[in-house]
Every structure is written in C-alpha cells, then in structure tokens.
Write a protein that holds these residues in place. Structure first.
Motif, PDB file in Angstrom:
ATOM      1  N   ASN A 114     -11.259 -16.472 -29.034  1.00 37.22           N
ATOM      2  CA  ASN A 114     -12.533 -15.787 -29.287  1.00 37.22           C
ATOM      3  C   ASN A 114     -13.345 -15.481 -28.049  1.00 37.22           C
ATOM      4  O   ASN A 114     -14.335 -14.767 -28.134  1.00 37.22           O
ATOM      5  N   ALA A 115     -12.995 -16.081 -26.938  1.00 32.87           N
ATOM      6  CA  ALA A 115     -13.821 -15.882 -25.745  1.00 32.87           C
ATOM      7  C   ALA A 115     -13.288 -14.695 -24.946  1.00 32.87           C
ATOM      8  O   ALA A 115     -12.104 -14.372 -25.006  1.00 32.87           O
ATOM      9  N   GLU A 118     -17.106 -19.960 -26.816  1.00 35.60           N
ATOM     10  CA  GLU A 118     -16.839 -18.533 -26.947  1.00 35.60           C
ATOM     11  C   GLU A 118     -18.088 -17.792 -26.502  1.00 35.60           C
ATOM     12  O   GLU A 118     -19.182 -18.353 -26.493  1.00 35.60           O
ATOM     13  N   PRO A 151     -10.448 -21.837 -29.276  1.00 33.21           N
ATOM     14  CA  PRO A 151     -11.350 -20.679 -29.279  1.00 33.21           C
ATOM     15  C   PRO A 151     -11.486 -20.039 -27.902  1.00 33.21           C
ATOM     16  O   PRO A 151     -11.738 -18.835 -27.811  1.00 33.21           O
ATOM     17  N   GLU A 152     -11.322 -20.816 -26.844  1.00 31.37           N
ATOM     18  CA  GLU A 152     -11.463 -20.248 -25.502  1.00 31.37           C
ATOM     19  C   GLU A 152     -10.449 -19.143 -25.255  1.00 31.37           C
ATOM     20  O   GLU A 152     -10.687 -18.257 -24.439  1.00 31.37           O
ATOM     21  N   ALA A 160     -13.611 -17.830 -21.133  1.00 29.50           N
ATOM     22  CA  ALA A 160     -12.301 -17.498 -21.697  1.00 29.50           C
ATOM     23  C   ALA A 160     -11.181 -18.160 -20.894  1.00 29.50           C
ATOM     24  O   ALA A 160     -11.279 -18.318 -19.681  1.00 29.50           O
TER      25      ALA A 160
END
Ligand SMILES: Nc1nc2c(c(=O)[nH]1)N[C@H]1C(S)=C(S)[C@@H](COP(=O)(O)OP(=O)(O)OC[C@H]3O[C@@H](n4cnc5c(=O)[nH]c(N)nc54)[C@H](O)[C@@H]3O)O[C@H]1N2
Ligand SMILES: Nc1nc2c(c(=O)[nH]1)N[C@H]1C(S)=C(S)[C@@H](COP(=O)(O)OP(=O)(O)OC[C@H]3O[C@@H](n4cnc5c(=O)[nH]c(N)nc54)[C@H](O)[C@@H]3O)O[C@H]1N2
Ligand code: SF4
Ligand code: SF4
Ligand code: SF4
Ligand code: SF4
Ligand code: SF4
Ligand SMILES: [Mo]
Lengths: 324, 220, 956
Positions: free
Chosen positions: C879-880, C810, C875-876, C862
């Motif tokens: 949150n990214a 992230e 998470p990519e 992301a």
C-alpha cells in the motif's frame, strides 16, 4: 463494537428463552389462549434449552474463567454482576419449572406459580442485560431507554415466534397469532426508533470533543496507528457504508415484520410456523448484529481513519485556485 | 491526591515519543507485556497511549493539532463501577485507575464504558490493559528521582507533558490548568477526567494594516 | 539467506523472562537517527529492555524520541544480517540470491579486487557512504587507498545548505549552527520538517513557546513543527529565494537593517570593481596585504581593517580610472526590482504578508535588541561593555536546499541575516564548535591528476571548498571524479555527488569503474531517483555479458533493497554493539555554548558472524597495507576502537577523533597526546564530553578576538585572523569570470558549460526558477511533488522496527481539496501521478494543510516486497508508495553529456523540483511494483505475535 458470537448468542438466546417462558406463563394464566398444557411444557423445555445455551455462550465471552468466581463482587454497581446473578437465578427457577411440572402434583398450582415467577425473572434478566448496554454513556448509540424496550420486545417477539412455530402445525390459535403479529409491529416501530438513535449518535460525537481546535468539524490525518479496527480495541469497529446500512435496515424490516405478517396471514400450518420463526430469528439476529456492529462509541472519532468518502470538512461551493 | 498528566497542545508536535516510550517501558514493566500481532506483516499492536493528528479549517486558515491520548484517570471513572469483578479500580491514595489482571475475566465491559477508548484487550492473556500512570515507576523507590515519573512525561522532547497532583492546589499541574484554561475531553459524558490539555496560545504580530499599506504605497 | 537465532526477544507465544540478577545500565549514543542523543540503555539478561535519554547530555538533555526508544526493536530486527554473504555465482544481481560465506573468503575476495585496482588505477574504486557517522574515518580510508571517488551522502542530501552557509558565514544550519531560541523573540523556520537535530530543535521550540516568542513557518505544508506556528506561510515550492529577496527589499526601503554590523563584520562595504568584460570585473579591490578596500566616511579608500568598520555601504567610486561600488550598493541596486508584488506573483504569498513579516523581523531586530551583561572585544580591538543581540532567528533545511536554485536561495537567507545583524549574537544564528571557520573554510580538494596514483595515498583531503576554478577536479572539460564533483557542471560539490555515481559508472563516464563499495546507503531504493532505471543500471551487462559495474560491495547491518544488488555483503553490527565516535572532526554534536563529542560502546555482544563495518575496513586496509594504516608493514590499528583513540589528524598534532580526556593522563581536552584509555574515560563519563566556552568568548565568534585566539590555540582554525562574513561571495565571481572566458586559470570550453557558470555563479544572491521549469514539458505537469520526513522514521530504517512501523506503514498522497476538485478528483481515489520521468499510482487524501500547487507524501515508507525482513504482503510493499520512481534524475542537457537534475552551483540533487500531473487511475493498487524476494528470516516474517515481559510484577 465488535459483534462477537458469544455476545450475540447470549443476548439472543436469553431473550428467546425469556420470551417463550413469558408467553407460556401468559397462556397458562390466561386460559383464553387455549393451548394444551403439554404444548406449554414443550415451550418451557425449549425455553430452558435456549437459556442454557445462552448461558454457556456467556462463558465464551469471559476470557479468564479462573476469575469467574469474582464476578458477583460488584453487585452494587455493575450491571454485569447483576446480569450474572439474574441469569443464574432465572435459569435455576426455569429448571424448577420443568421439575415441578414433572414431579409435583398438578392441582396445587405450583407449576403455574413457578412458571409465572420464571417469566418475571426472565423479563428481569432481559431488562438487566439491556440495562448493561443502556447505561453506558460512552456507547452513544445504546445510551437510551429504547435499548431496553428493544431488547424486551425482541425477546418477546422471538419467543412468540418460537412458540408459534411449535404449535403452528396443530393449532390455529388466533390470540397467539395476533400476539406475534402485534409484537412484530411493535418491534418494527422500536427498531426504527433505534435506527434513528444510532444515526444521531454517529453524527453527534463530533460535536463536543473539546479540543480547542477552531473550525470543527475536522479531519483526522493519521495513517498507521489510526487504521481501524484495532484488534486490541474491541469497541472500535468500522463504520458501515451508508448504502449497505440502508439495505440491512430494509432486511431487518422484511425479516422481522413483513414476512412474519405474511406467513401468519397466508400460510397456516407447519410451513408458516417455521417460515415465521426462521424469518423472525434472522431478522432479530440481524438487528442484534447491527446493535453491536454499527454502534458508535464516543472514542471512535478519535481513531477513525479518513473515511473513503468526501471530506467531512464542509465547504460552500467550489473555489478555484491559480495553478501557475 | 489525584495524579495526572497535563499536555500542552501549544507545544506538542506530534512526535509520538510519548507513545513509544510508553510501549517501551510497559512492554517489560510490571504490567506488560504490550503485545503486537503479526509484527512483520500487517501489524496491529497494543498501545496505551496513542497520538492522534487532526486538522480543521479551510486553506489557508487551517489548524493542525496533535493529541496524545491515554487513560484520563477519571475522577468518576465509568470503567470502574461497571466492572463485575472489581478488577478495575481507582486507587484511593492517588487516584490512579488500574486493572488487576488476576481478577479480570476479560469481559471488556470496561472498554465500552470508557469514553476515551484507551483500554485495550490482550486476547492471549484474556485481560484488559491500559495506562497505569507508570505506577511501577513512580512508586519504585529504587529508581533515581528523575526516573520516578511516567515514561511518556520523561521522554517528551518538547516538555509538553507535566506530571503531578491535581488535588494539590499548589502543584504545577494545578497552576497550569488554572492559568492556562486547561480543558478535558468529552466533558459532557461526565467522567470528570483528571488528565487535562492546555489550549493553543497564539502570539500575534505587532504590525498594523495601515503600516503595510504605507510601505506598499497602497490605500488601506 | 542467512538465519540466526541470536537476535530475538522471544519467538511466538508468551515467554516471560525473569529479572536477571545483574541489571546493567550502559551509557552510549543513539544512532536511530543522525541527531546522536545520549542514551542510557537498560540491559536485563543480556537483552535490551529500556532506552532513555541521558539528562546531562548536551544534545538531548534527558529526552528521547520515538525512534530512540524503539531502538529495542531495531536491535531485534528480522532484517539483521548475521554473516557475510556472496551472490550465488551465475545468479543474477538484484535477485537477492545471496548465500552465507565465511569471513576469510569474503575478505580475501574483496581484498583481491581492491589490490588489483590499487595497483593499476585507484580511481576504479568508488566508495560512497550514506547516513554515515564516521566520515572522518571513511574519508581517511579512501585517501589512503588513493581514489578520488569517495564521498558521503551530502550530494543528495543538503550540500546546498552546507555550502551556501560555508561560503557566506563559515558555518551553516544543520550541524554547523543553530537558532538561539533561548533569546529569540521572533523565529522563522523555512522548509524544515524534522531536520537532523531532532530533539534539540524540539527542546528549543519549547523554550521559545515558554517565552512567548513568535513562530512563523514558511512551508508549502503545515505539519509537525508547523502545527505550532503562530503563522503559517504556505509558499509555492522553489520560490523562497524570491520571498527572501522581497523581504530584503522592504528592510532596505524601510532602513530596518544593521548598517554597523554590515560594515564591521561583513564585506558589504568592500569595493567591488565594476568592469564588465574585464578579468577584474566583480572582484574586490584589495590592499597590498590582500585586505578588502572600503571607502571610509571621509571618502578615503582604506583597507577594511584600518577603517574599523566605518566603510561606506553606498556610493559609486572611481580610483585611477577604475570604477568601484560597495557590495551592498550592488545588492541594493538589485533589490529595487524585487518588490513584494513581484514576489507575490512567484511565491503565491500575498504581498501584504511579505511586507508584514519583513516589518516584524526588522522591527524586532532593530528596535528590540537583547542585551546580555557580558563584555567582549572585537578584532578591531574595540571593547563592547555588553553583548547586544538582534533576537530574530531563522532555521532552514531541505525545503530550501533540495531545489536546483537552493544555493542562491540560501545565500539570500544568509545575506538577509547579515542585514539584520543576527549572526552569532544572542537570539540569532549561533555557531556550533568548531565553527565558525573562514568563509569558505580553507580546505581545497586534491585537484591534480598526479594526486591520484597507484599505490599511493592522496596528500590532500578529497573534499573541500574550491576558492576558484583552479581548484576544480577537471581535465579540460572532463571531470576527474566518477560523481562529477568539482566539475564545471557542479563546481562547489563540497560533499561529493553520490546521486550521480550509478549512472556515470553505468555510462562509463568519465571512465568505467571496477568496484562500487557502498556503506549505509540504500542506493537501490529510497536514496535514488528514477529508481527503476537505477536498479537496471546496477545490474546492466555489456556486450560480453560482463556487468558494467563489475563488482558491488555493500556494508550494511540489515537486509535493505540494496543488499540484493551486492556481490559481497559485509554484515555490520547494530549501534548497540560497537565502538564509535561522534567526532568534532566529522559532523559536530556541539552546542552553541561549546564543543561536545561522544562515543558509542558495545552494550551487548554482536551475533558471532558480525563485525563492525569500520573493523572490516581496517582489516581490508591492513591486508592492502594502506599507508596510513600500517607502519613498516605492521598494522597500527586492529580495530576501530584503536583508531578512535590513537589516530591523529597529522602525526603529533594532538588532535584526534575525540576531544575529551586526551593525553596520557586523560586530563587534556581538545589538543593532547592520544590516550589509549580514552574510550574507557568516556564510558565512565556517560559517554560524552562537553566543554563550555567562556562567556566573553561565546558570541560574535567570527569577530571575537578572545574567541579567535582560543580557537586558534585549540586548532579549530589555522590562524587567529578575523573571519569576515561574505555578504558578497568573491569566489563565486571567479567562476563567473571563468564562464565569461575572463579567468586566467582553468576555464571550460563548451559554451553550455560557460553559460551555466556565467548565469548561476552570481556573487550576490538572486532567485531563478528551478531548472525543471526550463524543461519543454514543464507546463504539462502543473503540480510540485514533495516528500516530508516523518518524525517517527529515519529514512528506510523504520520499517523493520516492529513498533515504529505501526506508526506509519503506508503513505497517501496529500492534496488540497480545492486543487483536487479542480481536477474532479475525490478523497480516497486512486490516481495516476505522472512526471516527465514516468508514472505511478497513488491514493489521494484531502488535506487543507497543503498549498494548492503542491502534493506531498511521507518519505521512504514504501519497501520492496520481501526486503527488510518483512513479509512480502506487508503494507509497506502493498500500500505504500515510493515517489522516487518518478523523480527525474536528469535534465535535458545543453551539451553532449548527461546533465543531472542538480543545482548548477553545488550539484545538490533537486528532489523537490519534481513536477507531476494527476488523473484518475483504473488500477486500484500500487504500481510499479518490483519483484518480490524471500525475507531474510521467513520464520520471523510469519510471527503471529510478539510479546515479552521481563518482570512478573503486580500486574500478573
Ligand atoms: N525523523 C527523521 N529525521 C531526520 C531524517 C529522517 O529520515 N527522519 N532524515 C535526516 C536527513 S538525512 C536530513 S537531510 C534532514 C532533513 O530535514 P528536513 O529538511 O526537515 O527534511 P524534509 O523532510 O526534506 O523537509 C523538507 C521540508 O521542506 C518543505 N519544503 C519543500 N519545498 C519547499 C520550498 O520550496 N520552500 C519551503 N519553504 N519549504 C519547502 C517540505 O514541505 C518539508 O516540510 O532530516 C534528518 N532528520
Ligand atoms: N523522495 C525522496 N528521496 C530522498 C529524500 C527525500 O527527501 N525525498 N531524501 C534524501 C536524503 S536527504 C538522504 S540523506 C537520503 C538517505 O538515504 P540513504 O542514505 O539511502 O539512507 P537510508 O535509507 O537510511 O539507508 C541507509 C542504509 O544504512 C543501513 N544501516 C542502518 N544502520 C546501519 C548500521 O548500523 N550499519 C550499517 N553498515 N548500515 C546500516 C540501512 O540498512 C540502509 O540500507 O535519501 C534521499 N532520498
Ligand atoms: S512526546 Fe510530547 S511532543 Fe511528542 S507527541 Fe507526545 S506530547 Fe506531543
Ligand atoms: S474486562 Fe476485566 S477489568 Fe474490564 S470490566 Fe471485565 S473484568 Fe473488569
Ligand atoms: S479514561 Fe477510561 S479507562 Fe481511564 S479512568 Fe477514565 S474511563 Fe477509566
Ligand atoms: S503514564 Fe506510563 S503507562 Fe500511562 S501513557 Fe504514560 S508511559 Fe504509558
Ligand atoms: S533524535 Fe535521533 S539520536 Fe536522538 S533519540 Fe531520537 S533517534 Fe536517537
Ligand atoms: Mo539527508
């Protein structure tokens, strides 16, 4: 550090067991307390059960039982080896206490003797368990005699509370009540020392990292690998938010000191006894949870993600800058 | 003999090659596996060498530094005496600190005792794992000479890492530590790490302030 | 989506593999990034177990990086494509509703589309490639097909760097040249985060540090290499041109420059006609032999060659009623205004710092030369008993290139280097073979409409270096290429302009296309700007309900975001499963000391449904009977391995993709008959070939008589003529003349186009603000938004790699605390980041290592939910952030057509000009989000643990 249930169960139940036996021994050897022998025996029986449960919990903390047979190999240096030994010896003697009471002639004083011995061994076991934690320099929050005092006091307090609950319906023994109230007060004092120690430890780790980077304190800039806690690094556990921590401290005081005092003073009988025990039990457990969960290990600083709080890089006042 | 790795922080660019080559070798080496949880979800894996990034100071006088951190193979390794089973031990012949997975009970006490947070716990296998100084490489006589060094040293693209015997005063690592003010982490905790770091060396310019003022036609 | 069981190290749980009888070690070339290091791959039990560097490799000399080692996890990626895929008829493009089809169906379908195109209008095929390492092959393929619409990824990458270098010194940084940190004493790096030569740059910096050289980093952000800098010069983005001009000002004022170098090896002494309003204005006075005229020390006008480098750098001259000035005089005049104080206002670098650094570099260059005992002879015939170098080196990359003033900024850098005399001497900038070439290299693109006819191959290369407006691909004001490369708006688009393709194809400007074929580029995500609109354009339909881009074909190895937008997908192998060549004909892996190339070989067998992309292209070429691929209807090459060994640049040239082990015996190098066992020879020699250039030919190669003769002999250069460095770029002036209406040949009609040329095609470097600053709204967006490449990830390739993704999954937005406090924002806060293109959310992270006018984050972390085989909750995607969403792709146009946010000289995408403003966000999550789709392999996305080991050793 991760407060796993076997650790909580082992340390809490071991303390409880030793505490109950200690009070039983004191009552036995100091008849001023005037507690019926059968009650004492009930205390001891309960202590044994607590100890046995604690001992069983410790097995769950071992992840490879196959190697359990090697556990006494490092008695010379490892407090964990010693803990295994002392807890085992304590449980054996505690069993004797029960057996002797049931099968040995009363007047020989043997019961009194083993009870005393078991109490001493119980205290020793708690001491050794506490030393295991207190002797680790890397656990900045634990590395102090306070840890030992807290463990011993928590054991006696919870033992006292349990004993008190077991008699509260019938007896109104002032000495026992005074003892429990005294222990609660001492625990409160020790716990505040410990809390101070924990705060010092959390602040102190930054001071001497020896990296040679100028201008401490510094800011860790990693994402990715610095996301904690790591599953594989059980000593890294996220720091509690300061507000939550303050609440939890207050809760510990309320549960382990204030409510027991109130119960002991204003609520005699079973209800008071049970309230006192439940409250002390919760308070001591919470304090133990904090002991593990809020401890600062010297390595935490290396892994800490940037906390979602203002930057640790201190600055004097605001500076403005030119944006075109 | 005390084997060690010296990292020159004047050269480390934080590329994490050492971190990955460690995992790469050890995942299928003698001390593996080095597992990962939820590899394609919210992943969380075991690493025996982690590179930390940090910065200090205030703009524009700010420093940025990278610090690879694996087992320090301490002289007075605190992880060893606390281990109840003797699974954690320090080899007498070369000072490498190792874990014998067969005798480890997985109590994790050594993880707390290690000041550097470099021991990791394999839940599935129930044992603690950590950097082995690539003992299975450096002692494997079937390997070509160049491969008989720790993977993280061999891979480092800036040659920031040097492997050698710190007890031999003539070794390269000893010279580096002596001549470049090598330092250890958290010395106050008394573990006496064998692993050292070399500090930054700044090369300053040679142009004086008055020279600049002259060029600008300003008063100094 | 396709599923396979072939490609996994182990499923859930523990599965220890036994040490196989036959452990193999195979040598090949890494492809986890474009650096192309030599790697040794250990295979046990047909599984990749260890990847390490080849000690003898001239590129990486035994080291390897995080990505390289993690190649294991790319091999076993959950995103592997394992069969051809086709969009379910009737389903919508972009949703990823792809089903497996057999190869024959896929090939037939695509061959059918292509056949129609070729028979009617080959330009209706647009073939664009991204992080491609077989551009020589791909370019050849497109040329045989007959379309003008081919290019690799340079347009959105760094064509500014390539073109400015090629037009200045016939080489550049990047894969064409290199700072010599073995000898440099003073090194300045501008705008580099990681760059292509990943390991070599690290090795080189390490050498500089060993030797105690001084390292100065000019960058708005301090990270990576910058961490090691002895001095960090935080500069406001897009202003390096001003910094460099001011440094030249100081060097000039102090006389700290190499006059001899300038007049001997560059055209700085060349006499430029001063005739405003005349067609000869700004052009060199040339002798009858086309040599540039100079004024020698006696004031006589002689051709430069005759003056033997004694041409005067200053003065005002008149001859036969015409006025002339040496090019250097023209620049000196300009430098007068470029004071350090002027630059301070633009760059935010204190003037004292500018002066100090200029004095440092000038003094080091002029007062502390390095002297090697090697004699050499220059093209004037003068023998130099020693090789004297100016040990001041520079390196620069996209921090300069990815701005819309990047071309001129990099021109300034090269002129500065010429002033310091630090071109191809020890300790300075050094060429990598086959460079230097003439500046610019003597290759021009096929520019006539007749060049692109149905059923016909194009006779000339598709890409090249225009020398004058006459080389442009325009008909009147209209571009001929779909990407508008070599148009009036982007004349020197030497690498094509991939970033313009989707919008132009959607707009059907200059014409509609039929098929968009994409190889190795993630155009629906991280290599597009204004991403969301780009995705919409890819799936847009016209009034009849037909897609505006009728067919999209993707050749990819993994389930990228772009795969979901394909109608047909051809699955490629991984780099460990195919033959490949890292060729001198392409982007050289050579080192300054000599030419080098290398191969890839299959280390393990690919899954059965997968074929190398090049083989697929050859199969299509054979089915289409493309001229260069078939010989009287018989295929010349069945596979890419054949092509690598047998193809020649022209029949009988003796030059092919690989330079080593040529000739029937495998004993020739560089030039020799094709060797059908060449790949085997490479495989036996650790997969690479390197030849060291003789010491007396190693330096000052543009001027080194022995080198030039040798290089001509091995066909690096078409003639052995001297290569004169272009301090003053006359080709640029021809475009300016066209803008002024003075050029006799092609010139634009629209006043806006004319103005562009007249303004930006300055033959001498100058600084102008990035074009974004001219937008009306520029003032409301005070911060510049940058990205940096993480050392552990290669664009979008890192995230499907179980190990690499742990290193970065992230990306917060880094901001200077002073800047944040001025906006009342705090650390960790969610903010809106808004550009004139749109807005998105981000979380802030304070960092003092960034200039206050800049915010930045990591590039391409992301992911769209479900892409890359990742769990949609990864998470990519949760949150990214992908800043590409808000990087504007177009500028407000002065004419009636779209003007892309490109450099007006080369068309380079101006990524780092994006301007933003920040304010608190009520939304505490990543926004915008695109629709989730199912990962290719749901079972792998759900894996609980990944653990394997091959050995049962001491530890168990
Ligand atoms: N690990 C890894 N390596 C890669 C890649 C990758 O994705 N990952 N990608 C490859 C590719 S395709 C390319 S094109 C190269 C690019 O290699 P680089 O050019 O190194 O790539 P960027 O990350 O774009 O770095 C740009 C740098 O310029 C700075 N910068 C931005 N604007 C300015 C400015 O105006 N002035 C100055 N002085 N600095 C500025 C940024 O802060 C950043 O540090 O890397 C190649 N190598
Ligand atoms: N915001 C922002 N955006 C940028 C940049 C930036 O600095 N900032 N940089 C720009 C630059 S310089 C560049 S070069 C571009 C790069 O952008 P792209 O060219 O889009 O590069 P990748 O993201 O690497 O995508 C390449 C594709 O190749 C595929 N691939 C990987 N290996 C193989 C293989 O072996 N065979 C085949 N057939 N396919 C394979 C991957 O699956 C992926 O789909 O991004 C640009 N985008
Ligand atoms: S490989 Fe070398 S340069 Fe890279 S992080 Fe490790 S020590 Fe630093
Ligand atoms: S976890 Fe294993 S190695 Fe560590 S202290 Fe316990 S038994 Fe010893
Ligand atoms: S670094 Fe930690 S694990 Fe390594 S020897 Fe020292 S104390 Fe033990
Ligand atoms: S020595 Fe080996 S085990 Fe230790 S960190 Fe380096 S690679 Fe990992
Ligand atoms: S730098 Fe690039 S080519 Fe070299 S090892 Fe790393 S990923 Fe592979
Ligand atoms: Mo690029």
């Amino acid at each position: 550090m991760r407060p796993t249930w076997p650790l909580l169960a082992l340390t809490l139940l071991q303390g409880l067991s030793a505490g109950m036996l200690c009070l039983a021994a004191v009552a036995l050897l100091a008849p001023a307390m005037d507690i019926p022998r059968t009650t004492l025996f009930v205390w001891q029986g309960a202590a044994w059960v607590a100890g046995a449960l604690g001992g069983m919990a410790s097995f769950f903390h071992m992840h490879r039982l196959a190697a359990a047979r090697y556990v006494l190999r490092r008695l010379g240096s490892s407090w964990l080896s010693r803990e295994a030994l002392s807890t085992a010896v304590y449980m054996i003697v505690a069993s004797f206490v029960l057996l002797v009471h049931l099968f040995w002639p009363r007047d020989l004083g043997a019961w009194d003797a083993v009870s005393g011995l078991a109490a001493v061994l119980g205290l020793a076991a708690v001491y050794i368990t506490a030393m295991l934690y207190a002797t680790i320099p890397a656990m900045r929050s634990w590395h102090s005699p306070v840890t030992v005092l807290v463990f011993v006091c928590a054991g006696l307090l919870s033992g006292g509370a349990a004993d008190y609950a077991l008699v509260a319906g019938r007896s109104s023994d002032l000495a026992l009540r005074a003892a429990v109230m005294g222990l609660a007060a001492v625990f409160g004092i020790l716990f505040s020392f410990q809390a101070r120690l924990f705060r010092q430890a959390a602040g102190g780790v930054l001071s001497a990292t020896g990296t040679g980077l100028s201008g401490r304190p510094y800011r860790l800039q990693d994402s990715g690998t610095s996301r904690r806690p790591y599953r594989t690094q059980t000593q890294i556990w996220p720091e509690l938010p300061a507000r939550l921590r303050r609440w939890l401290y207050a809760l510990v005081f309320g549960l382990a000191v204030a409510i027991p005092w109130a119960a002991a003073i204003w609520l005699p009988g079973w209800a008071g006894g049970i309230l006192l025990l439940a409250s002390v039990g919760l308070g001591v457990s919470l304090s133990r949870w904090l002991f593990f969960g809020d401890a600062t290990h010297s390595s935490r600083v290396w892994f800490a993600d940037q906390p979602k709080t203002p930057s640790p890089v201190r600055r004097e006042g605001k500076r403005t800058y030119k944006m075109q | 003999m005390q084997l060690t790795i010296i990292t020159d922080l004047n050269k480390c660019v934080g590329c994490k090659s050492c971190q990955v080559s460690c995992k790469e070798h050890n995942t299928s080496g003698d001390f593996g596996p080095v597992p990962d949880h939820h590899p394609y979800r919210e992943v969380d894996g075991m690493w025996w060498n982690r590179v930390i990034s940090m910065e200090a100071g205030e703009y524009p006088n700010v420093g940025v530094m990278y610090l690879p951190k694996a087992c320090m193979h301490c002289y007075d390794a605190p992880c060893v005496p606390v281990c109840p089973t003797g699974a954690s031990y320090k080899r007498e012949d070369n000072g490498v600190v190792l874990v014998d997975y067969d005798t480890c009970i997985g109590c994790q006490l050594c993880m707390w005792a290690c000041p550097y947070g470099v021991r990791e716990f394999d839940e599935e296998q129930g044992v603690v794992k950590k950097c082995t100084m690539c003992i299975d490489r450096i002692e494997d006589e079937t390997l070509p000479a160049n491969d008989r060094q720790p993977a993280c040293v061999q891979s480092c693209p800036t040659h920031a890492r040097t492997f050698g015997d710190l007890d031999d005063p003539d070794s390269v690592v000893s010279h580096l530590v002596a001549e470049r003010q090598g330092f250890t982490l958290l010395p106050e905790l008394g573990a006496r790490p064998a692993v050292h770091y070399l500090p930054r060396r700044q090369v300053t310019g040679m142009v004086g302030e008055d020279e600049i003022s002259r060029v600008l036609g300003e008063d100094c | 989506m396709a599923l396979t069981k072939d490609a996994e190290p182990s499923g859930q749980g523990r599965q220890a593999l036994k040490l196989a009888e036959g452990t193999r070690k195979v040598h090949t070339t890494c492809y986890m990034c474009a650096c192309r290091c030599g790697i040794e791959v250990t295979v046990e039990d047909e599984k990749i177990r260890f990847i390490s560097g080849i000690a003898e490799s001239p590129v990486n000399k035994g080291v390897w990086c995080a990505k390289g080692g993690a190649g294991i996890m790319t091999q076993y990626s959950p995103a592997r494509l394992t069969t051809p895929l086709m969009r379910v008829p009737g389903s919508e493009r972009g949703q990823g509703t792809l089903v497996p089809v057999d190869w024959e169906t896929a090939l037939n379908t695509v061959a059918g589309w292509l056949q129609d195109i070729r028979q009617t209008d080959p330009a209706k095929l647009a073939y664009f490639t991204g992080r491609d390492q077989m551009q020589a092959f791909n370019g050849y393929w497109a040329r045989q097909f007959g379309t003008p619409n081919w290019a690799a990824h340079g347009g959105f990458c760094s064509v500014n760097m390539a073109a400015a270098g090629m037009y200045s010194v016939g080489g550049s940084f990047w894969e064409f040249g290199w700072p010599d940190l073995e000898e440099a004493r003073w090194f300045m790096m501008l705008g580099v985060a990681e760059d292509h030569p990943s390991n070599p740059l690290k090795l080189a910096i390490s050498r500089l540090k060993d030797r105690g050289g001084r390292f100065v980093v000019v960058n708005p952000v301090r990270s990576g290499y910058g961490a090691l800098a002895d001095e960090w010069v935080p500069i406001h983005p897009g202003t390096d041109g001003a910094l460099l001009m001011a440094m030249m000002h100081v060097l000039h004022q102090e006389g700290l420059y190499d006059r001899e170098f300038l007049s001997r090896y560059t055209n700085a002494a060349g006499l430029v006609e001063v005739a405003p309003g005349q067609p000869s204005d700004g052009l060199f006075w040339r002798s009858s032999g086309q040599d540039v005229m100079v004024a020698d020390e006696r004031g006589d006008f002689v051709p430069m060659m005759e003056a033997s480098g004694r041409g005067r750098l200053e003065g005002d001259y008149r001859h036969e009623g015409r006025a002339y000035r040496p090019a250097f005089q023209l620049l000196s005049d300009r430098l007068a205004a470029c004071t350090p104080a002027w630059a301070e206002g633009i760059t935010h670098v204190p003037r004292r710092t500018i002066v100090r650094l200029a004095l440092e570099m000038g003094t080091t260059a002029m007062k502390h030369p390095v002297v090697l005992p090697t004699p050499w002879t220059d093209f004037y015939g003068q023998e130099h008993p020693q090789t004297v170098g100016r040990p001041v080196a520079f390196h620069a990359m996209r921090g300069l290139a990815a701005h819309t003033n990047g071309f001129q900024t990099i021109r300034a850098l090269f002129d500065l280097m010429m002033m310091l005399g630090t071109i191809d001497g020890p300790g300075g900038f050094r060429y990598k073979s086959p460079y230097p070439k003439e500046a610019p290299p003597p290759v021009t693109p096929a520019s006539r409409p007749e060049d692109y006819q149905p059923m016909q191959a194009v006779a000339k290369p598709l890409l090249g270096y225009p020398r004058s407006p006459d080389d442009l691909l325009v008909q009147g004001d209209e571009p001929m290429r779909i990407d508008e490369a070599y148009s009036w708006k982007y004349p020197l688009a030497a690498h094509g302009l991939i970033q313009n393709v989707v919008r132009n194809a959607f707009d059907k400007r200059p014409y509609g296309i039929d098929t968009l074929m994409v190889y190795m580029s993630n155009i629906a995500w991280n290599s597009s700007w204004n991403t969301l609109e780009t995705r919409d354009m890819l799936r847009a339909k016209d009034d009849q309900g037909e897609y505006r881009i009728p067919h999209v074909v993707v050749l990819d190895a993994f389930d990228s975001e772009t795969v979901a937008f394909a109608d047909i997908v051809f699955p490629d192998t991984t780099y460990l499963e195919r033959w490949d060549a890292a060729s001198l004909q392409d982007r050289p892996i050579s080192e300054p000391d000599g030419p080098a190339d290398s191969i890839r070989q299959p280390v393990v067998a690919p899954p059965s449904g997968v074929r190398p992309a090049a083989d697929t292209l050859i199969e299509l070429a054979n089915r289409l009977r493309l001229p260069g691929f078939v010989d009287q209807d018989r295929p010349r090459y069945r596979t890419y391995a054949d092509f690598i060994q047998l193809w020649e640049t022209s029949p009988g040239s003796g030059v092919g993709l690989l330079a080593g082990y040529r000739g029937s015996q495998g004993t020739d190098t560089l030039v020799g008959a094709p060797n059908p066992r060449q790949l085997e020879a490479y495989a036996r020699h650790k997969a690479f070939w390197f030849e060291e250039i003789a010491p007396e030919r190693k330096y000052y190669r543009m001027a080194n008589r022995q080198y030039l003769d040798w290089a001509h002999g091995v066909k690096f250069i078409p003639t052995a003529d001297p290569i004169i460095l272009q301090f003053y770029s006359e080709p640029l002036q021809t475009f300016r003349l066209a803008g002024q209406g003075l050029w006799p040949g092609k010139k634009p009609r629209h006043p806006a186009l004319r103005k562009r040329l007249a303004t930006y095609f300055d033959p001498l470097p100058f600084w102008h603000p990035p074009l974004e600053e001219k937008e009306e709204t520029a003032g409301s967006y005070p911060l510049i938004l940058l990205t940096q490449r993480p050392m552990t990830h290669y664009h979008s390739w890192g995230s499907h790699n179980a190990w690499l993704r742990q290193l970065l999954l992230e990306n917060p937005l880094f901001i200077n605390p002073q800047a944040a406090q001025a906006l009342d924002l705090c650390d960790g806060q969610w903010v809106w980041m808004e550009s004139r293109q749109g807005r998105m959310t981000a979380t802030l992270r304070f960092s003092d290592a960034v200039e206050p006018g800049t915010v930045w984050t990591w590039n391409a972390i992301a992911k769209a939910p479900g892409a890359w085989g990742l769990h949609p909750d990864a998470p990519e995607s949760q949150n990214a952030i992908l800043v590409n969403h808000i990087v504007p792709d177009t500028l407000t146009s002065d004419d009636d057509t779209v003007t892309f946010n490109n450099d007006p000289v080369t068309g380079q995408a101006g990524w780092y000009d994006a301007k933003v403003r920040l304010y608190p966000s009520e939304l505490h999550e990543v926004w915008p989000k695109v629709e989730a789709r199912a990962p290719v392999r749901a079972d792998m996305a759900e894996w609980k643990s990944l653990r394997y080991s091959t050995r049962k050793g001491a530890g168990h």
